[in-house]
Design an enzyme around this catalytic site. Sequence first.
Site, mmCIF file in Angstrom:
data_model
loop_
_atom_site.group_PDB
_atom_site.id
_atom_site.type_symbol
_atom_site.label_atom_id
_atom_site.label_comp_id
_atom_site.label_asym_id
_atom_site.label_seq_id
_atom_site.Cartn_x
_atom_site.Cartn_y
_atom_site.Cartn_z
ATOM 1 N N GLY A 211 -10.427 -48.575 -14.858
ATOM 2 C CA GLY A 211 -10.052 -48.848 -16.242
ATOM 3 C C GLY A 211 -10.013 -50.333 -16.516
ATOM 4 C CG ASN A 212 -10.606 -51.821 -20.058
ATOM 5 O OD1 ASN A 212 -9.720 -51.753 -20.910
ATOM 6 N ND2 ASN A 212 -11.773 -51.199 -20.202
ATOM 7 C CG PHE A 213 -5.842 -55.530 -17.728
ATOM 8 C CD1 PHE A 213 -4.834 -54.905 -17.018
ATOM 9 C CD2 PHE A 213 -6.752 -56.318 -17.042
ATOM 10 C CE1 PHE A 213 -4.718 -55.073 -15.654
ATOM 11 C CE2 PHE A 213 -6.646 -56.493 -15.671
ATOM 12 C CZ PHE A 213 -5.631 -55.874 -14.971
ATOM 13 C CB ALA A 279 -12.105 -52.521 -23.596
#
Length: 406
Positions: A211-213, A279
């Site tokens: 995943g990402n932030f 994102a």
Amino acid sequence: MSLKDKKIILAVTGSIAAYKTPQLVRLLVKAGAEVQVVMTEAAKDFVTPLALATVSTKEVFYAVSNGAHWNNHVHLGRWADVLLVAPCTANTLAKMAQGLCDNMVQAIYLSAACPVVFAPAMDEDMWLHPATRANVQQLQSYGHHLIPVESGPLASGLTGPGRMAEPETIAAWLEHFFAPEQQPVAIPPNTKALITAGPTYEAIDPVRFIGNFSTGKMGIALAEALAERGIPVDLVLGPSKESTQHPLITTHKVVSAREMYDACERLFPEAAISILSAAVADFRPQEAAAEKIKKGSEDTMQLTLVKNPDILAHLGAIKNAGQTVVGFALETNNELEHALKKLKAKNADMIVLNSLQEAGAGFGHDTNKVTLLSADGTQTALPLQSKKEIAKSIVDCVLALKYNNA
């Protein structure tokens, strides 16, 4: 000032929030406006006509007929530069949506030849009720303007959305509305928008993911900015703690990039405007293990990654002449060069360039700093500000690009 010499009808209805209206009148008069207050009979239980007459220096009207004296609601409806209904109760919202005429406020509303602005006030459950949602959407379909509710303590003792915007917020909204350079773009009826927001999670096994932030704050702010302009929004939201309760926003929750792709493909045909701010993970594991992967004795673990579908490129390729597609580019180096390449390669109408090199910008912040790159070569740099303000500026630019050049 933009309110100088403006003629404003303030229609006050029966909400506890009516106690704020003397302060609102003071602010409008101080800004140079001429304010005529009208009230429902129910509003008199919360604020007196005498108080409002004192601050407005005008007689307050609350009945079409007062003995031998007839108050000309048709004349008032044609006199004003704007009709502001604040507070606007759930009951008044419903009457306005249906065109009922059983009090002085409704009589003036149905006679108004000027823009109509409404600032709702009610309890959380009433604000979130499907009937209220439908009534707000109906009023906005008439071209009326919503001043969004705020969240906070409510008269019921609950805390949540439903509070009328503060007088200072309403006065600032009107000043913005009347500013010559800020006149709203004429938006065709039945315009819809599609927004993607948040991260995507790509499963490695049932408990782990790539995943990402991203928090989704920017995308939700964009959805709310569009909704405040009266545009219904389909919000495709990845896994995020953030949410929105705006009645014109329908949230479609997804987890993976493929789920987001499928949702966008389904919703895109009805969207005149699509802003892809999510994102989205570029890659996903080729295979997700059916059970939790055990650590074992090996010092390394190898994952084979495959490309996810490119949502922006796909929508850019299939859009028709009536659709506007906006993408986001989050860059860490050679920002402008990479963003311009993306604008062309993805056949987008605009790219919002977001740099992680800027303090206060990017993931996890309540602020952002972006540059808007249009396909016609225009570049607009926006200063560091709250994501809500950035979202409003982006929406203004997108609407101007789409409808002023139409």
